[in-house]
Scaffold this active site. Sequence first.
Site, PDB file in Angstrom:
ATOM      1  N   ARG A 235       0.871  -1.183   0.000  1.00  0.00           N
ATOM      2  CA  ARG A 235       0.000   0.000   0.000  1.00  0.00           C
ATOM      3  C   ARG A 235       0.907   1.233   0.000  1.00  0.00           C
ATOM      4  O   ARG A 235       1.979   1.227   0.614  1.00  0.00           O
ATOM      5  CB  ARG A 235      -0.895   0.036   1.249  1.00  0.00           C
ATOM      6  CG  ARG A 235      -2.126  -0.861   1.156  1.00  0.00           C
ATOM      7  CD  ARG A 235      -3.147  -0.368   0.129  1.00  0.00           C
ATOM      8  NE  ARG A 235      -4.298  -1.254   0.002  1.00  0.00           N
ATOM      9  CZ  ARG A 235      -4.414  -2.247  -0.871  1.00  0.00           C
ATOM     10  NH1 ARG A 235      -3.432  -2.522  -1.708  1.00  0.00           N
ATOM     11  NH2 ARG A 235      -5.521  -2.969  -0.927  1.00  0.00           N
ATOM     12  N   ASP A 259       3.824   0.135  -7.384  1.00  0.00           N
ATOM     13  CA  ASP A 259       2.518  -0.215  -7.951  1.00  0.00           C
ATOM     14  C   ASP A 259       1.418   0.477  -7.154  1.00  0.00           C
ATOM     15  O   ASP A 259       0.253   0.442  -7.539  1.00  0.00           O
ATOM     16  CB  ASP A 259       2.316  -1.737  -7.911  1.00  0.00           C
ATOM     17  CG  ASP A 259       1.038  -2.166  -8.637  1.00  0.00           C
ATOM     18  OD1 ASP A 259       0.838  -1.706  -9.787  1.00  0.00           O
ATOM     19  OD2 ASP A 259       0.240  -2.922  -8.065  1.00  0.00           O
ATOM     20  N   GLU A 264      -2.766   7.859  -4.223  1.00  0.00           N
ATOM     21  CA  GLU A 264      -3.252   7.316  -5.511  1.00  0.00           C
ATOM     22  C   GLU A 264      -4.756   7.483  -5.725  1.00  0.00           C
ATOM     23  O   GLU A 264      -5.241   7.478  -6.850  1.00  0.00           O
ATOM     24  CB  GLU A 264      -2.880   5.842  -5.660  1.00  0.00           C
ATOM     25  CG  GLU A 264      -3.620   4.907  -4.727  1.00  0.00           C
ATOM     26  CD  GLU A 264      -3.220   3.442  -4.925  1.00  0.00           C
ATOM     27  OE1 GLU A 264      -2.019   3.136  -4.884  1.00  0.00           O
ATOM     28  OE2 GLU A 264      -4.122   2.611  -5.119  1.00  0.00           O
ATOM     29  N   HIS A 296      -1.466   0.510  -9.765  1.00  0.00           N
ATOM     30  CA  HIS A 296      -2.123  -0.502  -8.913  1.00  0.00           C
ATOM     31  C   HIS A 296      -2.667  -1.647  -9.780  1.00  0.00           C
ATOM     32  O   HIS A 296      -3.846  -1.975  -9.724  1.00  0.00           O
ATOM     33  CB  HIS A 296      -3.254   0.143  -8.101  1.00  0.00           C
ATOM     34  CG  HIS A 296      -3.552  -0.591  -6.819  1.00  0.00           C
ATOM     35  ND1 HIS A 296      -3.843   0.042  -5.639  1.00  0.00           N
ATOM     36  CD2 HIS A 296      -3.597  -1.920  -6.537  1.00  0.00           C
ATOM     37  CE1 HIS A 296      -4.077  -0.852  -4.695  1.00  0.00           C
ATOM     38  NE2 HIS A 296      -3.923  -2.056  -5.220  1.00  0.00           N
ATOM     39  N   GLN A 297      -1.786  -2.204 -10.599  1.00  0.00           N
ATOM     40  CA  GLN A 297      -2.227  -3.249 -11.528  1.00  0.00           C
ATOM     41  C   GLN A 297      -1.703  -4.626 -11.151  1.00  0.00           C
ATOM     42  O   GLN A 297      -1.859  -5.582 -11.911  1.00  0.00           O
ATOM     43  CB  GLN A 297      -1.820  -2.904 -12.967  1.00  0.00           C
ATOM     44  CG  GLN A 297      -0.319  -3.031 -13.264  1.00  0.00           C
ATOM     45  CD  GLN A 297       0.008  -2.800 -14.731  1.00  0.00           C
ATOM     46  OE1 GLN A 297      -0.017  -1.679 -15.189  1.00  0.00           O
ATOM     47  NE2 GLN A 297       0.337  -3.866 -15.461  1.00  0.00           N
TER      48      GLN A 297
HETATM   49  P1  NAI Z   1      -1.332 -11.550   4.114  1.00  0.00           P
HETATM   50  O1  NAI Z   1      -2.300 -11.078   5.151  1.00  0.00           O
HETATM   51  O2  NAI Z   1      -1.393 -12.938   3.620  1.00  0.00           O
HETATM   52  O3  NAI Z   1       0.174 -11.268   4.619  1.00  0.00           O
HETATM   53  C1  NAI Z   1       0.596 -10.091   5.227  1.00  0.00           C
HETATM   54  C2  NAI Z   1       1.768 -10.469   6.136  1.00  0.00           C
HETATM   55  O4  NAI Z   1       2.358  -9.259   6.619  1.00  0.00           O
HETATM   56  C3  NAI Z   1       1.368 -11.299   7.347  1.00  0.00           C
HETATM   57  O5  NAI Z   1       2.133 -12.493   7.388  1.00  0.00           O
HETATM   58  C4  NAI Z   1       1.680 -10.390   8.531  1.00  0.00           C
HETATM   59  O6  NAI Z   1       2.117 -11.111   9.688  1.00  0.00           O
HETATM   60  C5  NAI Z   1       2.788  -9.545   7.954  1.00  0.00           C
HETATM   61  N1  NAI Z   1       3.044  -8.280   8.658  1.00  0.00           N
HETATM   62  C6  NAI Z   1       2.175  -7.502   9.330  1.00  0.00           C
HETATM   63  N2  NAI Z   1       2.831  -6.437   9.859  1.00  0.00           N
HETATM   64  C7  NAI Z   1       4.125  -6.567   9.509  1.00  0.00           C
HETATM   65  C8  NAI Z   1       5.285  -5.795   9.755  1.00  0.00           C
HETATM   66  N3  NAI Z   1       5.240  -4.664  10.471  1.00  0.00           N
HETATM   67  N4  NAI Z   1       6.454  -6.221   9.240  1.00  0.00           N
HETATM   68  C9  NAI Z   1       6.531  -7.359   8.508  1.00  0.00           C
HETATM   69  N5  NAI Z   1       5.466  -8.119   8.242  1.00  0.00           N
HETATM   70  C10 NAI Z   1       4.285  -7.733   8.727  1.00  0.00           C
HETATM   71  O7  NAI Z   1      -1.505 -10.503   2.905  1.00  0.00           O
HETATM   72  P2  NAI Z   1      -1.168 -10.719   1.361  1.00  0.00           P
HETATM   73  O8  NAI Z   1      -2.325 -11.343   0.690  1.00  0.00           O
HETATM   74  O9  NAI Z   1       0.171 -11.345   1.225  1.00  0.00           O
HETATM   75  O10 NAI Z   1      -1.106  -9.187   0.883  1.00  0.00           O
HETATM   76  C11 NAI Z   1      -0.118  -8.280   1.352  1.00  0.00           C
HETATM   77  C12 NAI Z   1      -0.524  -6.868   0.989  1.00  0.00           C
HETATM   78  O11 NAI Z   1      -0.493  -6.721  -0.435  1.00  0.00           O
HETATM   79  C13 NAI Z   1      -2.010  -6.547   1.327  1.00  0.00           C
HETATM   80  O12 NAI Z   1      -2.118  -6.038   2.649  1.00  0.00           O
HETATM   81  C14 NAI Z   1      -2.393  -5.506   0.334  1.00  0.00           C
HETATM   82  O13 NAI Z   1      -2.201  -4.228   0.901  1.00  0.00           O
HETATM   83  C15 NAI Z   1      -1.393  -5.696  -0.810  1.00  0.00           C
HETATM   84  N6  NAI Z   1      -2.058  -6.090  -2.063  1.00  0.00           N
HETATM   85  C16 NAI Z   1      -1.743  -5.377  -3.205  1.00  0.00           C
HETATM   86  C17 NAI Z   1      -2.316  -5.691  -4.411  1.00  0.00           C
HETATM   87  C18 NAI Z   1      -1.953  -4.957  -5.663  1.00  0.00           C
HETATM   88  O14 NAI Z   1      -2.661  -5.086  -6.682  1.00  0.00           O
HETATM   89  N7  NAI Z   1      -0.870  -4.196  -5.677  1.00  0.00           N
HETATM   90  C19 NAI Z   1      -3.332  -6.751  -4.496  1.00  0.00           C
HETATM   91  C20 NAI Z   1      -3.517  -7.494  -3.270  1.00  0.00           C
HETATM   92  C21 NAI Z   1      -2.916  -7.150  -2.096  1.00  0.00           C
END
Ligand code: NAI
Length: 331
Positions: A235, A259, A264, A296-297
């Site tokens: 994000r 991204d 944004e 954001h793709q």
């Molecule tokens: P997830 O919930 O599976 O994994 C997030 C991980 O981050 C968890 O293991 C958590 O323990 C860890 N975490 C939390 N705080 C932390 C910190 N301070 N330092 C290190 N690790 C920490 O989430 P997922 O599915 O892997 O997605 C990650 C992020 O990607 C989402 O929160 C979302 O913001 C972003 N995203 C972006 C997309 C895009 O199109 N660019 C699409 C989908 C998600």
Amino acid sequence: MKIAFFDCHPFEREAFDRANEKSNHEIHYIETRLQESTAALAAGYPCVCAFANDCLNSQVLAILKSGGTKLIALRSAGFNHVDLAAAKSLDLKVLRVPEYSPYAIAEHVVAMIQTLNRKTHRAYNRIREGNFSLSGLVGFDLHGKTIGIIGTGRIGKVLARIMTGFGCRVLLNDPKSDLVFADEIHCRYVDVEEIFRESDIISLHMPMTPETRHFINSATLGQMKKGVMLINTGRGALIDTVALIDALKTGQIGYAGLDVYEEEEGVFFQDLSGQILSDDHLARLMTFPNVLITSHQGFLTNEALKNIADTTLLNITAFEKGEILVNEVKT
Ligand code: NAI
């Protein structure tokens, strides 16, 4: 159920129409973003379907509630754009799509790394103009380089596996270490200081929370290796943009792949090509040859779109039938 579907893009409509052949909801597609000035369009719709750049602050939620909305069905994994406390006090349920394709985002990270590294964006433009020179296009082998992955949830783990395939040394960081996973891919969890100190490439995969806001700031940028590549598909607000611009100017950051971007909302996903860009920070970032911005793709693959549509409509059906809401976002 009647659904007001905000910020609709043609590529999504196709996927939702197909998924809805099984669900038979009444979807009203609205191109405009959800914000205070457009929220009244949802009057009479029990369900509002919103995307990552729709605004769901307390004012918008109050307008939706007064129009009869009961359910907010997010078509995103992230929910940092929803005022969850306000939603709770208004008795609005919020559902999301926790997982649709971690491969889509992790593979986009690889595309960004290799574009910045091998400068394919510059080569493409040059060759179209008949310039076949190689000057300024020197990259580096990924093999043997160190990549630090911060946040090893679904996406971070897929990226870690991919990067081991390139022969990279992968360092992992997450408050919830998964040691079985680390063993399986022969990598290790380290503290974030070691990631900053050792990594040639750093990729951010944790959620945006009050604790992680501006996680990358002038102090943490200063702890990184000079010339490091920083990739953010998490994000925008994980990075303090002003500090990043300063670090790009001094060469402390050698490459940035973004991204997502702090401001944004209202810019990404829109065609603003005929308008004056009013965001000076974004305009400055766009001037650096070693910065790659995508709008954001990361999620944008056929597989992810299908999964988003299927899960969103299943979420709505579960709400309609009074079933257990497995994808509810709670405060
Ligand atoms: P997830 O919930 O599976 O994994 C997030 C991980 O981050 C968890 O293991 C958590 O323990 C860890 N975490 C939390 N705080 C932390 C910190 N301070 N330092 C290190 N690790 C920490 O989430 P997922 O599915 O892997 O997605 C990650 C992020 O990607 C989402 O929160 C979302 O913001 C972003 N995203 C972006 C997309 C895009 O199109 N660019 C699409 C989908 C998600």
